[in-house]
Design a protein around this motif. Structure first.
Motif, PDB file in Angstrom:
ATOM      1  N   ALA A   3       0.832  -1.201   0.000  1.00 11.53           N
ATOM      2  CA  ALA A   3       0.000   0.000   0.000  1.00 11.53           C
ATOM      3  C   ALA A   3       0.859   1.240   0.000  1.00 11.53           C
ATOM      4  CB  ALA A   3      -0.912   0.009   1.220  1.00 11.53           C
ATOM      5  N   THR A   4       0.379   2.255  -0.689  1.00  6.90           N
ATOM      6  CA  THR A   4       1.015   3.559  -0.667  1.00  6.90           C
ATOM      7  C   THR A   4       0.095   4.497   0.089  1.00  6.90           C
ATOM      8  OG1 THR A   4       1.970   3.148  -2.819  1.00  6.90           O
ATOM      9  CG2 THR A   4       1.959   5.421  -2.068  1.00  6.90           C
ATOM     10  N   SER A   5       0.588   5.163   1.113  1.00  9.81           N
ATOM     11  CA  SER A   5      -0.255   6.032   1.928  1.00  9.81           C
ATOM     12  C   SER A   5      -0.594   7.294   1.168  1.00  9.81           C
ATOM     13  CB  SER A   5       0.458   6.394   3.236  1.00  9.81           C
ATOM     14  OG  SER A   5       0.614   5.252   4.031  1.00  9.81           O
ATOM     15  N   THR A   6      -1.801   7.354   0.676  1.00 10.45           N
ATOM     16  CA  THR A   6      -2.270   8.532  -0.055  1.00 10.45           C
ATOM     17  C   THR A   6      -3.655   8.879   0.418  1.00 10.45           C
ATOM     18  OG1 THR A   6      -3.158   7.126  -1.794  1.00 10.45           O
ATOM     19  CG2 THR A   6      -0.934   7.971  -2.117  1.00 10.45           C
ATOM     20  N   ALA A   7      -4.056  10.112   0.184  1.00  9.62           N
ATOM     21  CA  ALA A   7      -5.408  10.516   0.545  1.00  9.62           C
ATOM     22  C   ALA A   7      -6.393   9.754  -0.304  1.00  9.62           C
ATOM     23  CB  ALA A   7      -5.576  12.024   0.337  1.00  9.62           C
ATOM     24  N   GLY A   8      -7.519   9.417   0.262  1.00 11.28           N
ATOM     25  CA  GLY A   8      -8.513   8.678  -0.509  1.00 11.28           C
ATOM     26  C   GLY A   8      -9.856   8.690   0.163  1.00 11.28           C
ATOM     27  N   ASN A   9     -10.732   7.805  -0.301  1.00 15.88           N
ATOM     28  CA  ASN A   9     -12.051   7.686   0.295  1.00 15.88           C
ATOM     29  C   ASN A   9     -11.951   6.801   1.521  1.00 15.88           C
ATOM     30  OD1 ASN A   9     -14.700   6.439   0.844  1.00 15.88           O
ATOM     31  ND2 ASN A   9     -15.338   7.649  -0.930  1.00 15.88           N
ATOM     32  N   PHE A  10     -12.317   7.341   2.674  1.00 17.62           N
ATOM     33  CA  PHE A  10     -12.226   6.589   3.920  1.00 17.62           C
ATOM     34  C   PHE A  10     -13.622   6.329   4.469  1.00 17.62           C
ATOM     35  CE2 PHE A  10      -8.252   9.065   3.687  1.00 17.62           C
ATOM     36  CZ  PHE A  10      -7.345   8.017   3.668  1.00 17.62           C
ATOM     37  N   ALA A 176      -7.589   3.995  13.601  1.00 18.07           N
ATOM     38  CA  ALA A 176      -8.675   3.116  14.038  1.00 18.07           C
ATOM     39  C   ALA A 176     -10.013   3.529  13.447  1.00 18.07           C
ATOM     40  CB  ALA A 176      -8.760   3.109  15.562  1.00 18.07           C
ATOM     41  N   VAL A 177     -10.161   4.827  13.136  1.00 21.23           N
ATOM     42  CA  VAL A 177     -11.402   5.307  12.521  1.00 21.23           C
ATOM     43  C   VAL A 177     -11.379   5.068  11.019  1.00 21.23           C
ATOM     44  CG1 VAL A 177     -12.841   7.334  12.074  1.00 21.23           C
ATOM     45  CG2 VAL A 177     -11.772   7.035  14.313  1.00 21.23           C
ATOM     46  N   LEU A 178     -10.273   5.454  10.380  1.00 25.73           N
ATOM     47  CA  LEU A 178     -10.191   5.341   8.924  1.00 25.73           C
ATOM     48  C   LEU A 178      -9.967   3.912   8.462  1.00 25.73           C
ATOM     49  CD1 LEU A 178      -7.967   8.478   8.129  1.00 25.73           C
ATOM     50  CD2 LEU A 178     -10.463   8.321   8.253  1.00 25.73           C
ATOM     51  N   HIS A 179      -9.289   3.112   9.287  1.00 21.75           N
ATOM     52  CA  HIS A 179      -8.986   1.725   8.928  1.00 21.75           C
ATOM     53  C   HIS A 179      -9.343   0.816  10.106  1.00 21.75           C
ATOM     54  CE1 HIS A 179      -6.752   3.791   5.811  1.00 21.75           C
ATOM     55  NE2 HIS A 179      -5.940   4.308   6.707  1.00 21.75           N
ATOM     56  N   PRO A 180     -10.630   0.710  10.435  1.00 21.14           N
ATOM     57  CA  PRO A 180     -11.024  -0.053  11.629  1.00 21.14           C
ATOM     58  C   PRO A 180     -10.734  -1.547  11.510  1.00 21.14           C
ATOM     59  CG  PRO A 180     -12.952   0.582  10.342  1.00 21.14           C
ATOM     60  CD  PRO A 180     -11.787   1.289   9.732  1.00 21.14           C
ATOM     61  N   THR A 181     -10.417  -2.146  12.641  1.00 21.18           N
ATOM     62  CA  THR A 181     -10.089  -3.569  12.677  1.00 21.18           C
ATOM     63  C   THR A 181     -11.329  -4.449  12.671  1.00 21.18           C
ATOM     64  OG1 THR A 181      -8.066  -3.097  13.929  1.00 21.18           O
ATOM     65  CG2 THR A 181      -8.883  -5.366  13.978  1.00 21.18           C
ATOM     66  N   ALA A 182     -12.327  -4.087  13.488  1.00 17.64           N
ATOM     67  CA  ALA A 182     -13.476  -4.970  13.740  1.00 17.64           C
ATOM     68  C   ALA A 182     -14.180  -5.474  12.480  1.00 17.64           C
ATOM     69  CB  ALA A 182     -14.469  -4.273  14.671  1.00 17.64           C
ATOM     70  N   ILE A 270      -3.204  -7.698   8.006  1.00 11.74           N
ATOM     71  CA  ILE A 270      -3.965  -7.250   9.179  1.00 11.74           C
ATOM     72  C   ILE A 270      -3.259  -7.657  10.465  1.00 11.74           C
ATOM     73  CG2 ILE A 270      -6.150  -7.560  10.419  1.00 11.74           C
ATOM     74  CD1 ILE A 270      -7.443  -7.891   7.585  1.00 11.74           C
ATOM     75  N   GLU A 271      -2.751  -8.884  10.516  1.00 14.65           N
ATOM     76  CA  GLU A 271      -2.035  -9.348  11.707  1.00 14.65           C
ATOM     77  C   GLU A 271      -0.807  -8.495  11.988  1.00 14.65           C
ATOM     78  OE1 GLU A 271      -1.220 -13.458  11.139  1.00 14.65           O
ATOM     79  OE2 GLU A 271      -3.334 -14.054  11.211  1.00 14.65           O
ATOM     80  N   LYS A 272      -0.208  -7.955  10.928  1.00 11.94           N
ATOM     81  CA  LYS A 272       0.981  -7.114  11.091  1.00 11.94           C
ATOM     82  C   LYS A 272       0.635  -5.637  11.280  1.00 11.94           C
ATOM     83  CE  LYS A 272       4.325 -10.066   8.708  1.00 11.94           C
ATOM     84  NZ  LYS A 272       5.363 -10.149   7.646  1.00 11.94           N
ATOM     85  N   GLY A 273      -0.682  -5.349  11.411  1.00 11.52           N
ATOM     86  CA  GLY A 273      -1.096  -3.973  11.660  1.00 11.52           C
ATOM     87  C   GLY A 273      -1.216  -3.121  10.421  1.00 11.52           C
ATOM     88  N   ARG A 274      -1.156  -3.721   9.249  1.00 13.70           N
ATOM     89  CA  ARG A 274      -1.245  -2.949   8.007  1.00 13.70           C
ATOM     90  C   ARG A 274      -2.680  -3.009   7.456  1.00 13.70           C
ATOM     91  NH1 ARG A 274       3.267  -5.216   4.199  1.00 13.70           N
ATOM     92  NH2 ARG A 274       2.162  -3.852   2.732  1.00 13.70           N
ATOM     93  N   LEU A 275      -3.612  -2.592   8.297  1.00 15.79           N
ATOM     94  CA  LEU A 275      -5.012  -2.627   7.905  1.00 15.79           C
ATOM     95  C   LEU A 275      -5.308  -1.706   6.733  1.00 15.79           C
ATOM     96  CD1 LEU A 275      -4.934  -3.006  11.251  1.00 15.79           C
ATOM     97  CD2 LEU A 275      -7.379  -3.199  10.871  1.00 15.79           C
ATOM     98  N   GLU A 276      -4.507  -0.630   6.628  1.00 16.40           N
ATOM     99  CA  GLU A 276      -4.756   0.320   5.540  1.00 16.40           C
ATOM    100  C   GLU A 276      -4.613  -0.333   4.161  1.00 16.40           C
ATOM    101  OE1 GLU A 276      -0.424   0.830   6.819  1.00 16.40           O
ATOM    102  OE2 GLU A 276      -2.375   0.536   7.772  1.00 16.40           O
ATOM    103  N   THR A 277      -3.807  -1.400   4.078  1.00 20.09           N
ATOM    104  CA  THR A 277      -3.644  -2.094   2.797  1.00 20.09           C
ATOM    105  C   THR A 277      -4.961  -2.728   2.360  1.00 20.09           C
ATOM    106  OG1 THR A 277      -1.326  -2.573   3.281  1.00 20.09           O
ATOM    107  CG2 THR A 277      -2.383  -3.895   1.576  1.00 20.09           C
ATOM    108  N   THR A 278      -5.570  -3.490   3.255  1.00 19.91           N
ATOM    109  CA  THR A 278      -6.841  -4.154   2.927  1.00 19.91           C
ATOM    110  C   THR A 278      -7.951  -3.132   2.732  1.00 19.91           C
ATOM    111  OG1 THR A 278      -6.180  -6.145   4.123  1.00 19.91           O
ATOM    112  CG2 THR A 278      -8.538  -5.847   3.720  1.00 19.91           C
TER     113      THR A 278
END
Length: 645
Positions: A3-10, A176-182, A270-278
């Motif tokens: 993943a590349t951290s860029t602004a997007g639809n959250f 946690a808001v933009l890329h929630p785990t649950a 996700i296990e590695k904390g990279r929820l933003e990728t998914t």
């Protein structure tokens, strides 16, 4: 995949509102000032004003508003109001005061549940610089608390004085808001959530252009470019496959990455904390925070008259027929539960497991849904919930223009005026007294076995089936049972009959009181139609013909039908399977919407009165016209007379 951290639809979030709460003196205000000014405040007021971190503060480029709160009793109402507006809550305790950590689990977390808040929580230990080195580690203390309170997203300790991990607190909160785990991951089972698996499976299928069940190197690269705007180098693709193959050999084969490998990768991120990728992947394919397609991707218009409805187009029906054949793997002409679950495995859930769709269509002896039953369920869902129907079409692979899947029918009032209808799906309301045979009639529609056991219908239930009419034209009949006790409330709405194509009134032919109650319902419905302008064709069904008809009920029902100008009652016996072609007769009545509309005595009087008024107005108009003509003739005569003199 990277993943590349860029602004997007959250998920529609344009700003993140963080509310900081906790016991007095735990460091809430100092923490907020410290992140906003990057310095420790010498003097701190009890509650600081709202602070705003600009969009460029963190890589996701979404601004943050931080709200401070007071824990004092006199400010409890204000605290509750702020908590209810939060996107995420930061609960603080003081690292040098263990009792404040105990209060997090004994008071604060239960209080958030009492307020029924459904937002993530981050537990933050402030004043890390004062922490006793002999204390138990944070992980040991928090692990049982996080097991009990699953809403806790993470926990972290910081020091505003020493500027240790202060920005990280609010970064994790924003994340946690933009890329929630649950929605993605079940912490208890340590596995992907079902809805997440279904969405990723759909994405995999969409990216598998050659439909060979794997993502080739070229398809993986296309996927990467679509989601992250950057191609994958051959070495990176090889690296991804190697990671998968080491942990899950079946995740890779000679053709590429399999679905199981694709899902494994996301679980690993996700296990590695990279929820933003998914989350980036999901949002690029139109999913919101509930892992459902965004509303703007389901363009069903709600601007319909109350007597209009939605139907599937022939294009959508052809697509569904092809899908039915594809998933009928045993070629038995029906979709069993497992096959149906597989068909809907790319939708958030199977849509027909609950009422009103459950058991609403014809099934074979093994519980399989026939093609007619399958199409009937789709017609029912399109009639009742067009948005859900279209969404499910898209979920299961419909790639045509969404608006080409449905058509809006002509107004029923126009159909009556033109004395014909273009509809292919008819909705029939079934009225009748209790225990008259309404449910048995619906059961017969979908070929369910007759049962002598009487079970009162407390909620309106549906049944639907397809019938071939003359000319090989197929029509779908949807029947809705109306419990006797609900009729008064339903008719209190002026538009209640607008969606109805034909009303059927069922009575127990062996019970005179059943007919009396049903005839009153017929009168109520007919009166409502006359007064509201939404008249509907009506038929009477004389049920339980095998029990021996009550003579007075038969005579009176025949007389009433003649007086009201509708067809004589149709005798049926669901127990003996003698249906007297009732369903096709219902469809024929719906196809001729100007016929079989009952007239009450009051309606006849009103009609007669209007005719008299119209006739009087016509006489007045004719008289006025004669007077005008006479006056004109007199003027001509006078003019001629004067000229001759």
């Amino acid at each position: 995949m990277a993943a590349t951290s860029t602004a997007g639809n959250f998920g529609g979030k344009k700003t993140v509102r963080i509310v900081v709460a906790g016991d007095q003196g735990t460091g809430k205000s100092s923490l907020i000032i410290s992140v906003a000014t990057e310095s420790f405040p010498e003097h701190v007021q009890p509650v600081v004003p709202p602070s705003r971190l600009p969009s460029d503060f963190y890589p996701d480029r979404v601004p943050i508003t931080i709200i401070d709160t007071s824990s004092s009793t006199e400010h409890r109402n204000k605290l509750s109001a702020e908590l209810k507006q939060a996107d995420i809550i930061v609960l603080t305790y003081a690292c040098d005061r263990p009792t404040t950590l105990e209060r997090v689990s004994s008071y604060w977390l239960p209080e958030l549940r009492r307020l029924e808040l459904k937002v993530p929580v981050i537990v933050v230990g402030c004043k890390l610089d004062l922490r006793d080195e002999q204390q138990v580690s944070l992980e040991q203390v928090m692990s049982p608390i996080m097991q009990q309170f699953r809403e806790i997203e993470t926990c972290i300790e910081c020091s505003a004085l020493k500027q240790i991990q202060v920005p990280e607190v609010f970064y994790y909160a924003q994340k946690a808001v933009l890329h929630p785990t649950a929605p993605l991951f079940d912490q208890e089972t340590q596995s992907l959530q079902s809805r997440c698996v279904r969405a990723l499976k759909r994405i995999f299928i969409l990216c598998d252009h050659d439909k060979d069940g794997t993502l080739s190197n070229a398809e993986l690269n296309d996927f990467q470019v679509k989601c992250f705007n950057a191609p994958l180098q051959p070495t990176e693709i090889a690296g991804v496959k190697k990671v998968v193959q080491e942990k899950m050999p079946e995740g890779v084969n000679d053709c590429g990455l399999t679905l199981s490998g694709f899902l494994f990768l996301h679980a690993l991120f996700i296990e590695k904390g990279r929820l933003e990728t998914t989350w980036t992947v999901l949002r690029k394919f139109g999913y919101d925070n509930d892992i459902k397609l965004r509303d703007d991707l389901i363009p069903i218009t709600s601007k319909r008259a109350p007597d209009q409805s939605m139907e599937l187009t022939s294009e959508a029906v052809d697509f569904l027929k092809g899908l039915f054949e594809m998933f009928d793997v045993d070629n038995d002409g029906a979709l069993r539960t497992a096959e149906l679950d597989d068909l809907f495995s790319t939708a958030p859930e199977s849509p027909w497991t609950e009422n009103p769709y459950k058991d609403a269509a014809e099934k074979n002896v093994l519980g399989g849904l026939s093609l007619n039953g399958f199409l009937s369920e789709w017609s029912l869902m399109t009639l009742l919930d067009p948005s859900s129907s279209l969404a499910n079409l898209v979920y299961i692979g419909y790639t045509g223009n969404p608006m080409s899947a449905f058509l809006t029918t002509r107004k029923r009032r126009v159909d009556r005026k033109r004395q014909q209808t273009q509809r292919n799906v008819f909705q029939c309301y079934v009225f009748g007294s209790k225990n008259s045979g309404k449910s048995a009639l619906l059961d017969s529609l979908v070929s369910r076995p007759f049962s002598d056991r009487y079970t009162p219908t407390t909620d309106g239930c549906y049944a639907a089936n397809v019938f071939e009419m003359p000319g090989l034209i197929k029509k779908t009949l949807i029947m809705k049972e109306i419990p006797e006790d609900d009729v008064k409330q339903i008719l209190s709405n002026k538009e209640s009959l607008a969606p109805c194509d034909v009303a059927v009134f069922v009575y127990d032919s062996s019970d005179e009181s059943s007919w009396k109650r049903t005839s009153n319902l017929l009168l109520d419905v007919a009166t409502h139609g006359e007064m509201s302008g939404f008249e509907v064709p009506c038929l009477i069904v004389s049920a339980k013909d095998d029990l021996g008809p009550h003579p007075m009920a038969i005579l009176d029902s025949t007389r009433v039908s003649q007086d009201m100008g509708i067809l004589t009652p149709i005798p049926v016996s669901m127990k003996l399977g003698e249906l007297n072609n009732v369903f096709r007769r219902i469809i024929k009545a719906a196809e001729r919407p100007h016929l079989s509309i009952p007239e009450t005595e009051a309606g006849k009087h009103r009609k007669h009165y209007r005719q008299l008024v119209n006739r009087s107005l016509m006489f007045v108009s004719v008289g006025a016209a004669v007077a005008v003509v006479g006056l004109a003739a007199y003027k001509v005569y006078s003019a001629r007379k004067n000229s001759s003199n």
